[in-house]
Design an enzyme around this catalytic site. Sequence first.
Site, mmCIF file in Angstrom:
data_model
loop_
_atom_site.group_PDB
_atom_site.id
_atom_site.type_symbol
_atom_site.label_atom_id
_atom_site.label_comp_id
_atom_site.label_asym_id
_atom_site.label_seq_id
_atom_site.Cartn_x
_atom_site.Cartn_y
_atom_site.Cartn_z
ATOM 1 N N GLY A 57 0.840 -1.282 0.112
ATOM 2 C CA GLY A 57 -0.256 0.069 0.114
ATOM 3 C C GLY A 57 0.769 1.336 -0.039
ATOM 4 N N TYR B 78 -15.194 4.495 7.713
ATOM 5 C CA TYR B 78 -13.690 4.381 7.808
ATOM 6 C C TYR B 78 -13.355 5.091 9.340
ATOM 7 C CZ TYR B 78 -8.756 5.766 7.290
ATOM 8 O OH TYR B 78 -7.444 5.947 7.545
ATOM 9 N N ILE C 157 -1.509 11.882 3.682
ATOM 10 C CA ILE C 157 0.030 11.491 3.613
ATOM 11 C C ILE C 157 0.208 11.682 2.127
ATOM 12 C CG2 ILE C 157 1.999 9.849 3.901
ATOM 13 C CD1 ILE C 157 0.734 10.327 6.510
ATOM 14 N N ASP D 21 0.830 -8.783 1.685
ATOM 15 C CA ASP D 21 -0.181 -8.208 1.168
ATOM 16 C C ASP D 21 -1.020 -9.289 0.626
ATOM 17 O OD1 ASP D 21 -1.837 -6.396 -0.241
ATOM 18 O OD2 ASP D 21 -0.169 -4.803 0.176
HETATM 19 N N1 SER Z 1 -5.921 9.975 3.704
HETATM 20 C C1 SER Z 1 -6.848 9.073 4.420
HETATM 21 C C2 SER Z 1 -8.257 9.353 3.687
HETATM 22 O O1 SER Z 1 -8.473 10.212 2.939
HETATM 23 C C3 SER Z 1 -7.218 9.938 5.811
HETATM 24 O O2 SER Z 1 -6.720 8.924 6.761
HETATM 25 O O3 SER Z 1 -9.136 8.230 3.753
#
Ligand code: SER
Length: 317
Positions: free
Chosen positions: A13, A141, A171, A36
């Site tokens: 990932g 999520y 990130i 993975d």
């Molecule tokens: N980058 C992630 C998302 O957009 C945030 O944890 O789901």
Amino acid sequence: MKQENILIIGAGGQIGTVLTDALRELYGDDAVIASDLHPLENQAGPSEILNAMDGQALEEVVKKWRINQIYHLAAILSAKGENDPMWAWDINMTSLFNVLEIARQRSLNKVYFPSSIAVFGREAAHQDTPQYEVLIPETVYGISKVAGENWANYYYRRYGVDVRSLRYPGIIGYQSMPGGGTTDYAVDIYHYAIQNKPYECFLSAGTRLPMLYMPDAIRATIELMEAQANRLSVRTSYNLAGMSFSPEEVATSIRKQMPNFKISYKPDFRQAIADSWPASIDDSAARHDWNWQPEYDLDAMTRDMLHQLAVKYHMTV
Ligand code: SER
């Protein structure tokens, strides 16, 4: 070199790809088992095909390699999860329980479990969101991360499992692509820019979100995992910040090097997710407990991203 046998789940990932290399650098190629769902290519060390939903398969891998640390990075992210909430919940929670249970049963040394800014919702302070804030997430999520943080804390307090966690912001890195997140635009935009293509952004121009450049994210993860256990006051998940910016601000930063870069805006369902998240994060607990200090701001990240992607695409900036 330290004697650890580390399993990375989700090594293919966005973060796993880079973290695997960083941990191999630190602990040795053979000490890090990359796993993975699909075969991993170009590995400097051992790898496994592993579905973390299968507890027995996980146990076999843990036994086979005498694993004593797990980094559990596999998850369905914020935007993708909304397409099928029950499926996302099942994957995020079942895989986490499998990891926590194997860690408890086999007394593993440490577990890493990433959380996210997605734990916050609109009731939370929008600016400098504190560590201990009301958590009413609006995505499946986010709900799975709040639940996961609490289970991590539970396994620590009840069973002494040394689970550590960071609430990652978006990130950004050049080595790998994110998949299914709300902050994905901040990676895509650089790929378009370097190829001299205009970019259509799925968030509005002024949507500010907390972000972090990959080298800072990797360093934060390793610094947290290496910190002395008795220094860690947070056993749910640490707020973590680097920078905050909007699509408009990234475009401006890119134009400092590529003046012809063009961006347009066509917000979709991800706008509502972004609007429910903080614009900036207070990470003073991380700074206090294990001396967290980010290095990259927006312009420093842009310079490095464009430089690295130019090499990748054989382009010039
Ligand atoms: N980058 C992630 C998302 O957009 C945030 O944890 O789901």
